[in-house]
Design a protein around this motif. Structure first.
Motif, PDB file in Angstrom:
ATOM      1  N   GLY A 358       0.807  -1.214   0.000  1.00 35.35           N
ATOM      2  CA  GLY A 358       0.000   0.000   0.000  1.00 35.35           C
ATOM      3  C   GLY A 358       0.838   1.260   0.000  1.00 35.35           C
ATOM      4  N   ALA A 359       2.167   1.128  -0.079  1.00 36.76           N
ATOM      5  CA  ALA A 359       3.056   2.286  -0.075  1.00 36.76           C
ATOM      6  C   ALA A 359       2.935   3.071  -1.372  1.00 36.76           C
ATOM      7  N   VAL A 360       2.825   4.394  -1.271  1.00 38.38           N
ATOM      8  CA  VAL A 360       2.817   5.258  -2.451  1.00 38.38           C
ATOM      9  C   VAL A 360       4.264   5.453  -2.879  1.00 38.38           C
ATOM     10  N   ARG A 361       4.605   4.917  -4.039  1.00 38.01           N
ATOM     11  CA  ARG A 361       5.997   4.962  -4.503  1.00 38.01           C
ATOM     12  C   ARG A 361       6.282   6.154  -5.409  1.00 38.01           C
ATOM     13  N   ALA A 362       5.273   6.703  -6.051  1.00 40.39           N
ATOM     14  CA  ALA A 362       5.458   7.901  -6.876  1.00 40.39           C
ATOM     15  C   ALA A 362       4.167   8.689  -6.843  1.00 40.39           C
ATOM     16  N   TYR A 363       4.316  10.034  -6.891  1.00 42.92           N
ATOM     17  CA  TYR A 363       3.124  10.881  -6.805  1.00 42.92           C
ATOM     18  C   TYR A 363       3.363  12.162  -7.579  1.00 42.92           C
ATOM     19  N   TYR A 364       2.424  12.467  -8.460  1.00 47.43           N
ATOM     20  CA  TYR A 364       2.460  13.725  -9.202  1.00 47.43           C
ATOM     21  C   TYR A 364       1.068  14.325  -9.188  1.00 47.43           C
ATOM     22  N   GLY A 365       0.981  15.548  -8.630  1.00 49.53           N
ATOM     23  CA  GLY A 365      -0.315  16.220  -8.583  1.00 49.53           C
ATOM     24  C   GLY A 365      -0.328  17.549  -9.286  1.00 49.53           C
ATOM     25  N   GLY A 366       0.809  17.985  -9.823  1.00 51.05           N
ATOM     26  CA  GLY A 366       0.895  19.276 -10.484  1.00 51.05           C
ATOM     27  C   GLY A 366       2.219  19.933 -10.176  1.00 51.05           C
ATOM     28  N   GLU A 367       2.488  21.052 -10.851  1.00 58.76           N
ATOM     29  CA  GLU A 367       3.766  21.749 -10.695  1.00 58.76           C
ATOM     30  C   GLU A 367       3.724  22.865  -9.665  1.00 58.76           C
ATOM     31  N   ASP A 368       2.539  23.284  -9.258  1.00 57.93           N
ATOM     32  CA  ASP A 368       2.397  24.365  -8.273  1.00 57.93           C
ATOM     33  C   ASP A 368       2.275  23.749  -6.885  1.00 57.93           C
ATOM     34  N   ALA A 369       3.308  23.961  -6.059  1.00 55.96           N
ATOM     35  CA  ALA A 369       3.333  23.326  -4.742  1.00 55.96           C
ATOM     36  C   ALA A 369       2.130  23.702  -3.891  1.00 55.96           C
ATOM     37  N   ALA A 370       1.584  24.880  -4.120  1.00 58.06           N
ATOM     38  CA  ALA A 370       0.433  25.330  -3.334  1.00 58.06           C
ATOM     39  C   ALA A 370      -0.850  25.311  -4.169  1.00 58.06           C
ATOM     40  N   GLY A 371      -0.797  24.683  -5.332  1.00 56.25           N
ATOM     41  CA  GLY A 371      -1.938  24.692  -6.231  1.00 56.25           C
ATOM     42  C   GLY A 371      -2.832  23.476  -6.093  1.00 56.25           C
ATOM     43  N   TRP A 372      -3.667  23.281  -7.107  1.00 59.01           N
ATOM     44  CA  TRP A 372      -4.625  22.168  -7.117  1.00 59.01           C
ATOM     45  C   TRP A 372      -3.888  20.850  -7.289  1.00 59.01           C
ATOM     46  N   ASP A 373      -4.280  19.878  -6.499  1.00 62.37           N
ATOM     47  CA  ASP A 373      -3.631  18.571  -6.518  1.00 62.37           C
ATOM     48  C   ASP A 373      -4.456  17.615  -7.381  1.00 62.37           C
ATOM     49  N   TYR A 374      -3.992  17.381  -8.606  1.00 59.02           N
ATOM     50  CA  TYR A 374      -4.750  16.526  -9.530  1.00 59.02           C
ATOM     51  C   TYR A 374      -4.609  15.043  -9.193  1.00 59.02           C
ATOM     52  N   GLY A 375      -3.628  14.662  -8.422  1.00 58.77           N
ATOM     53  CA  GLY A 375      -3.541  13.281  -7.973  1.00 58.77           C
ATOM     54  C   GLY A 375      -4.573  12.957  -6.909  1.00 58.77           C
ATOM     55  N   ASN A 376      -5.104  14.003  -6.296  1.00 63.43           N
ATOM     56  CA  ASN A 376      -6.070  13.839  -5.212  1.00 63.43           C
ATOM     57  C   ASN A 376      -7.416  14.455  -5.568  1.00 63.43           C
ATOM     58  N   ALA A 377      -7.618  14.737  -6.857  1.00 60.41           N
ATOM     59  CA  ALA A 377      -8.833  15.410  -7.300  1.00 60.41           C
ATOM     60  C   ALA A 377      -9.890  14.403  -7.729  1.00 60.41           C
ATOM     61  N   ALA A 378     -11.143  14.716  -7.426  1.00 66.01           N
ATOM     62  CA  ALA A 378     -12.266  13.872  -7.841  1.00 66.01           C
ATOM     63  C   ALA A 378     -12.584  14.159  -9.307  1.00 66.01           C
ATOM     64  N   LEU A 379     -12.464  13.149 -10.156  1.00 72.76           N
ATOM     65  CA  LEU A 379     -12.607  13.303 -11.602  1.00 72.76           C
ATOM     66  C   LEU A 379     -13.405  12.135 -12.156  1.00 72.76           C
ATOM     67  N   GLN A 380     -14.092  12.384 -13.280  1.00 77.48           N
ATOM     68  CA  GLN A 380     -14.827  11.296 -13.921  1.00 77.48           C
ATOM     69  C   GLN A 380     -13.838  10.297 -14.515  1.00 77.48           C
TER      70      GLN A 380
END
Length: 725
Positions: A358-380
C-alpha cells in the motif's frame, strides 16, 4: 591652694571639657556613619538575600525539557533526499548534537561571545567590563557583557524585555543553570538556538543558509563567518556589508589565536570564504513542485497517526516517506515530457502504489506546490470503471467467456448508450468487450448483477475507492440512493489516488492494504515516534476473481497504441475517457495499469476540468494517447533493473448458476470454459512510433446473431440453447 595647683586643676578641667566636646561631636557623627554603613550593608545584603531566595525558588528545566521551534524535514524512502520542510513561524532551526559541530566552530563562537565560558559561573565581570569600555570608546567589536549562558537563558527562559527585573532573573537562572547543567549541554543548547541571520536559528540551519552544506562539513574559516554574525546578524550580512563582516571575522580569528586554539601561522593564511547568495536561498521554502502535494499528504497522515503539530514544530522530526526516487523521477519526467507538446492548460495526475504494502511509490499532482492537486482530485473515470463491474460479475459467477451483445442499448428516459465509435461488434466475450471497451456490453452485464449498479459501487469500494471525499459525504451514489446505470461507464467521480489503490488490490490478488505515505518518524535526538507496519492486509475479493480480471486486462497496454511495457514485462491495464457533455470532445483521459510490483493510475485533462483536452495534433484525447504514454514511461522507469514478475494463471470461474436472476435471457449467453492460458514473456518491444497514431481498428468479432423473427428456442452454440420471448 597654690597657683600651680590651680593652674593644673584648670588645665585638667579644660582638657576634660575638650574631650567631652569631642566625644559629643563623635556621638553626633556616629549615627550618620552608621546610617551609611547600614545603607551599604543593605545594598549588599538585600540583593544577596533576594538572589538567594530567587536561587532557591527558580526552577531550571532539564536540557531535554526546553523545547524550541525547529524545522522538520520530509525525506524520500532513501532517508536522504529531502522532499519538503515544515518551517515553524518562529524561524528556520535544526537541532544537532554538539559532536556534529566542528570544534573550531565552537571555539570561534567562544572567541566572539564568551572567551571565559569554560571557567565562568554563568556571568563574567571582565566581559561586563569590556562591554562598558566598548560603550565608552564607541568600539562595538569589544563584545557584549552577557555570557553565552546568559544569552541562552534570555532566548529560552526570560525573554528580551528591557528591565532590571528581567536582567536579575537572567542572572539567577544563568548561575543556577551553570551549577545544574554541564558546560557541554549549555553550549549545545546555545549553538542550536542562537540567531545567525538569514532567518536561520542555530548553526545547522545557518550552515545551509550561508554555505549550502551541513554544519559538520564547515571549514574553520566558514565557522568563523557564522560566529562573526552573532553580534549583529542583520548589519553584518556578508553580501550587504562585506567590510563590516570581514572586520568582525578578523576579530574572531584573532581571538582564537589569543585563546590558544588557533596557531598564528594557520591564522595568517586564512582567507574570507565565499558565501551563498541570499537571493538563492529561502528559509521558508517548504517544498517545490509536486513535492508540495506530497507534503500535504504527509502532514494529514501525521495528524491521523497522532503526531501533533507541536511535535512537528518543536521536535525537529525526520519523516521518511514511501516515495521511491527512481519511480518519482521517472514519473515527473514522463509527465513533463508528454505535457510539453499539449495545450497550455493541460494537466496530469499520476499515483503509483505498491500492491504488497500500500506504499505510495510515486506521486504527481501538479507543478504548483500550493496549487490544485490533480492526484487527489475527484474526476470522472470513464471506461476504467468497467473493471469494477466486471469484478462484481466474476464474483457472482459470470465468467470472462460469457458472451454479451455490443449493439446500442436503450435505458429508461429514452437514453441510448452506444460505443465510442457509435458501432458494435455483435456478440463478444466479456474479455473481448473489456479489451475493446464496449460500453453497451457492460451496461447489459451490469443489469445481470444481483443488485445491478449497487454491486458495481460496492465492488469499487471494496477494492479501495474512497467512500467519502472532501465535500462529498458519500461517493458512487445518486444523492444517497442507488447509483445510475452510468456508474460502470465512469459517470461518478473518483481520484487517481483511489484508482491506484484499487488496482493495487487487484494486483495483490484481491488483498487490500491501506494506502500510506509515512514510513517512519523520528525526532532530532533519534527517538522513533512511528514505524509503519504493513501487516497482512485484508482480503476484499477472492484470488480467482482477481486473477481472471487481471488476465482480461493483460492485452490492453499493447492494444493501446503499442504501450506494452519494456522487456516483455506483463501488465494489466485499462484505458478510459469521459466526454465533455454532448460536444463530442473528451475532458478526462485515463490509463490505469499494474504489474505485480507496482500499480499506476494516470489522468490527463485541463486545469479547470471544464474544457476539452486535445492531443498534440489537435485531435480528441483518448486514454490510449498521452495517458498511456505517461503510464508506460513511468512504469518502465520505475521498474528498470527490477525482476520481471508474472501474474498468476487464473483458475476457472465455475461457481456460477447459469443465467443470472437479473438477466433477460438475451444479454448473457454462457460459453464453453476457455482453456487455461499460460502467460509467457512477450517478445522484445518494437521501437515506438515517432508520431501518435490512431488506435488500431477493432479485431474481427463474431458476426451478430439475428434475434428478430426467431422460433421459441434457438441453439446459438453447440449444446447451448436459449429461450426466446
Amino acid at each position: 591652694m597654690s597657683d600651680k595647683q590651680n593652674s593644673s586643676s584648670s588645665s585638667t578641667s579644660g582638657s576634660s571639657q575638650a574631650k567631652g566636646a569631642r566625644s559629643a561631636k563623635g556621638q553626633r557623627r556616629r549615627p550618620w556613619l552608621l546610617a551609611v554603613l547600614g545603607a551599604l550593608a543593605a545594598l549588599i545584603l538585600l540583593p544577596l538575600g533576594v538572589f538567594l531566595v530567587a536561587y532557591v525558588t527558580f526552577d531550571v528545566p532539564e536540557p531535554e525539557e526546553l523545547t524550541s521551534a525547529q524545522v522538520s524535514s520530509i525525506y524520500a524512502s532513501d532517508s536522504s533526499t529531502e522532499l519538503a520542510r515544515v518551517v515553524p513561524p518562529e524561524g528556520n532551526r535544526r537541532q544537532v548534537p554538539l559532536e556534529e559541530v566542528p570544534e573550531q566552530l565552537q571555539n570561534a563562537v567562544l572567541a566572539a561571545e564568551d572567551r571565559e565560558f569554560w571557567t565562568n559561573q554563568g556571568f563574567s565581570f571582565t566581559g561586563f567590563g569590556r562591554a562598558v569600555i566598548g560603550q565608552l570608546t564607541g568600539n562595538p567589536s569589544a563584545g557584549g557583557g552577557s555570557t553565552i549562558t546568559q544569552q541562552y537563558v534570555k532566548n529560552a527562559l526570560v525573554g528580551d524585555e528591557h528591565s532590571y527585573v528581567r536582567k536579575a532573573r537572567e542572572l539567577v537562572y544563568s548561575v543556577k543553570m551553570t551549577n545544574e547543567w554541564s558546560k557541554e549541554e549549555i553550549l549545545a543548547a546555545y549553538l542550536n538556538t542562537v540567531y545567525l541571520g538569514r532567518n536561520a536559528y542555530g548553526v545547522e540551519a545557518a550552515s545551509h543558509a550561508y554555505f549550502d552544506k551541513p554544519v559538520s562539513q564547515l571549514s574553520p574559516e566558514e565557522g568563523a563567518v557564522l560566529a562573526a554574525t552573532i553580534q549583529l546578524p542583520s548589519q553584518l550580512e556578508p553580501w550587504t556589508n562585506p567590510e563590516g563582516s570581514q572586520s568582525r571575522w578578523n576579530y574572531v580569528l584573532d581571538g582564537m589565536v589569543e585563546m590558544g586554539v588557533l596557531p598564528a601561522a594557520e591564522r595568517a593564511g586564512m582567507q574570507y570564504p565565499e558565501t551563498r547568495d541570499p537571493a538563492a536561498y529561502s528559509a521558508y521554502t517548504e517544498a517545490t513542485g509536486t513535492n508540495g502535494m506530497i507534503k500535504n499528504h504527509v502532514m494529514a497522515e501525521l495528524e491521523k497517526i497522532g503526531i501533533t503539530e507541536t511535535d512537528v514544530t518543536t521536535r525537529g522530526l525526520r519523516v521518511t516517506t514511501t516515495i521511491d526516487m527512481q519511480a518519482q523521477n521517472a514519473t515527473v519526467d514522463s509527465v513533463r515530457n508528454n505535457l510539453s507538446s499539449l495545450q497550455e492548460d493541460a494537466r496530469a495526475g499520476v499515483v503509483s502504489v505498491e500492491p504488497g504494502t500500500g506504499a505510495v511509490r510515486a506521486y504527481y499532482g501538479g507543478e504548483d506546490a500550493a496549487g490544485w492537486d490533480y492526484g487527489n482530485a475527484a474526476l470522472q473515470t470513464g471506461s476504467t470503471f468497467k473493471i469494477f463491474g466486471l469484478a462484481a460479475a466474476l464474483q457472482q459467477g459470470i465468467p470472462l467467456s460469457a458472451v454479451y451483445d455490443s449493439s446500442p442499448v436503450a435505458l429508461p428516459g429514452n437514453i441510448v448508450v452506444t460505443n465510442w465509435d457509435g458501432g458494435g461488434a455483435g456478440y463478444s466475450t466479456l474479455a473481448e468487450a473489456l479489451k475493446q471497451s464496449f460500453n453497451t456490453s457492460f451496461i447489459r452485464l451490469q443489469e445481470d448483477l444481483n443488485n445491478t449498479t449497487q454491486d458495481t459501487a460496492d465492488m469499487a469500494h471494496a477494492l479501495g475507492m474512497a467512500k467519502s471525499l472532501p465535500g462529498v459525504p458519500a461517493t458512487l451514489t445518486e444523492n444517497g440512493a442507488q447509483p445510475y446505470d452510468g456508474i460502470i461507464l465512469g459517470q461518478y467521480q473518483s481520484r487517481p489516488l483511489d484508482m491506484a489503490t484499487a488496482l493495487a488490490t487487484l494486483a495483490n490478488r484481491g488483498v487490500w492494504h491501506e494506502t500510506y505515505f509515512v514510513e517512519r518518524v523520528e525526532t532530532s535526538t533519534g527517538e522513533v515516534l512511528f514505524q509503519h507496519e504493513a501487516g497482512a492486509g485484508e482480503r476484499r475479493v477472492s484470488e480467482v476473481v482477481a486473477d481472471n480480471l487481471l488476465s482480461a486486462m493483460q492485452p490492453i497496454a499493447a492494444y493501446s497504441n503499442g504501450n506494452a511495457l519494456a522487456g516483455g514485462r506483463p501488465s494489466a491495464s485499462k484505458t478510459g475517457t469521459a466526454q465533455l457533455g454532448d460536444t463530442g470532445r473528451n475532458k478526462d483521459a485515463w490509463m490505469i495499469g499494474a504489474t505485480p510490483q507496482l500499480a499506476t493510475a494516470v489522468w490527463v485533462g485541463t486545469a479547470d476540468n471544464t474544457s476539452a483536452i486535445y492531443n498534440a495534433w489537435g485531435g480528441n484525447m483518448f486514454g490510449s494517447g498521452s495517458p498511456a504514454s505517461i503510464w508506460k514511461a513511468s512504469m518502465d522507469g520505475a521498474l528498470e533493473g527490477k525482476e520481471i514478475e508474472y501474474f498468476a494463471t487464473p483458475g476457472p470461474i465455475n461457481f456460477g448458476t447459469g443465467i443470472p436472476a437479473g438477466g433477460n435471457g438475451l444479454s448473457y449467453m454462457p460459453a464453453p470454459p476457455a482453456p487455461a492460458t499460460t502467460y509467457a514473456p512477450a517478445p522484445e518491444e518494437e521501437p515506438e512510433p515517432t508520431e501518435e497514431e490512431p488506435a488500431p481498428a477493432p479485431e474481427p468479432a463474431p458476426a451478430p446473431i439475428p434475434v428478430p423473427d426467431l422460433p421459441d428456442t434457438m441453439e446459438i452454440l453447440p449444446g447451448v440453447t436459449i429461450n426466446l420471448p
